[in-house]
Design an enzyme around this catalytic site. Structure first.
Site, mmCIF file in Angstrom:
data_model
loop_
_atom_site.group_PDB
_atom_site.id
_atom_site.type_symbol
_atom_site.label_atom_id
_atom_site.label_comp_id
_atom_site.label_asym_id
_atom_site.label_seq_id
_atom_site.Cartn_x
_atom_site.Cartn_y
_atom_site.Cartn_z
ATOM 1 N N CYS A 1 3.052 -5.070 6.684
ATOM 2 C CA CYS A 1 2.662 -4.616 5.348
ATOM 3 C C CYS A 1 3.857 -3.998 4.625
ATOM 4 C CB CYS A 1 1.530 -3.595 5.440
ATOM 5 S SG CYS A 1 -0.070 -4.328 5.880
ATOM 6 N N HIS B 1 0.827 -1.218 0.000
ATOM 7 C CA HIS B 1 0.000 0.000 0.000
ATOM 8 C C HIS B 1 0.856 1.261 0.000
ATOM 9 C CE1 HIS B 1 0.791 0.819 4.287
ATOM 10 N NE2 HIS B 1 0.593 -0.470 4.522
#
Length: 229
Positions: free
Chosen positions: A191, A175
């Protein structure tokens, strides 16, 4: 023969009137030929310069807000691999993401990865893509950080940034970020983060089903060194 004085005065008076009449006619003709200037006390409105163009507020998510080190900037590099073009390879120890182009080359992006104790490895596939995604921290993250919001709508202040690509059935995503200064560091809960500019570029290349290989911290990505960049 002598003329009476009264008659002479009348004649001179008539001549004077005639001269005045001729002068008035001449003046009128001249005035008609030449337009009169505006009276000095008639003011014209002041000339106003056009207002400066309205500029958009700086996007706090753009990597332009900071200057990334040269090694972390998006670039095409030499990257021989047997993986098919379109594969994404996460070089966790070196904080790079490679998008395989084929022909011995790849696009390399600088990334932020999991902090100590939160890195992981394995093979996943992109199962979902989202623009300006909402963020719902998983229960295990809230247990560690109770102050986190239970839900946050997508937007410039959202830590997931401009784009997200969800990996398999895991809680992990590739992301964007609203903190581009963290690129190149080990900071996340697992992440993979890129600048908003870079994640938008990657997003345009990656499809649902794209293969994603995450290398472990104790293994150097093959042919990923700067010497071949």
């Amino acid at each position: 023969m002598l003329r009476p004085i009264g008659s002479m005065l009348n004649s001179r008076y008539a001549a004077a009137l005639g001269a005045l009449a001729i002068g008035a006619v001449a003046f009128s003709a001249s005035a008609a030929a030449t337009p009169l200037p505006l009276f000095p006390f008639i003011l014209t409105p002041p000339v106003q310069s056009a207002p400066p163009p309205v500029q958009a507020a700086p996007d706090e998510n753009e990597s332009g807000a900071i200057e990334l080190p040269a090694r972390l900037k998006r670039q095409v590099v030499s990257y021989p691999t047997r993986e098919a073009p379109g594969t994404v390879i996460i070089d966790t120890p070196n904080t790079y993401l490679y998008y395989v182009l084929g022909g011995g080359h790849a696009i390399r992006y600088g990334i932020g990865v999991g902090r100590d104790g939160f890195t992981w490895s394995g093979v996943q596939a992109v199962t979902k893509k989202a623009e300006w995604p909402d963020w719902t921290p998983p229960p295990e993250m809230i247990a560690r950080q109770p102050y986190l919001p239970r839900h946050m709508a997508g937007g410039p202040g959202n830590p997931l940034g401009a784009r997200a690509m969800y990996l398999g059935g895991t809680v992990y995503r590739i992301h964007g970020t609203n903190a581009p200064e963290t690129i190149g560091t080990h900071v996340s809960s697992g992440c993979i983060r890129l600048t908003n500019q870079d994640v938008s570029d990657l997003y345009s290349r990656v499809n649902v089903g794209t293969r994603v290989i995450v290398l472990p911290m104790n293994r150097q990505a093959a042919n990923a060194g700067d010497k071949r960049s």
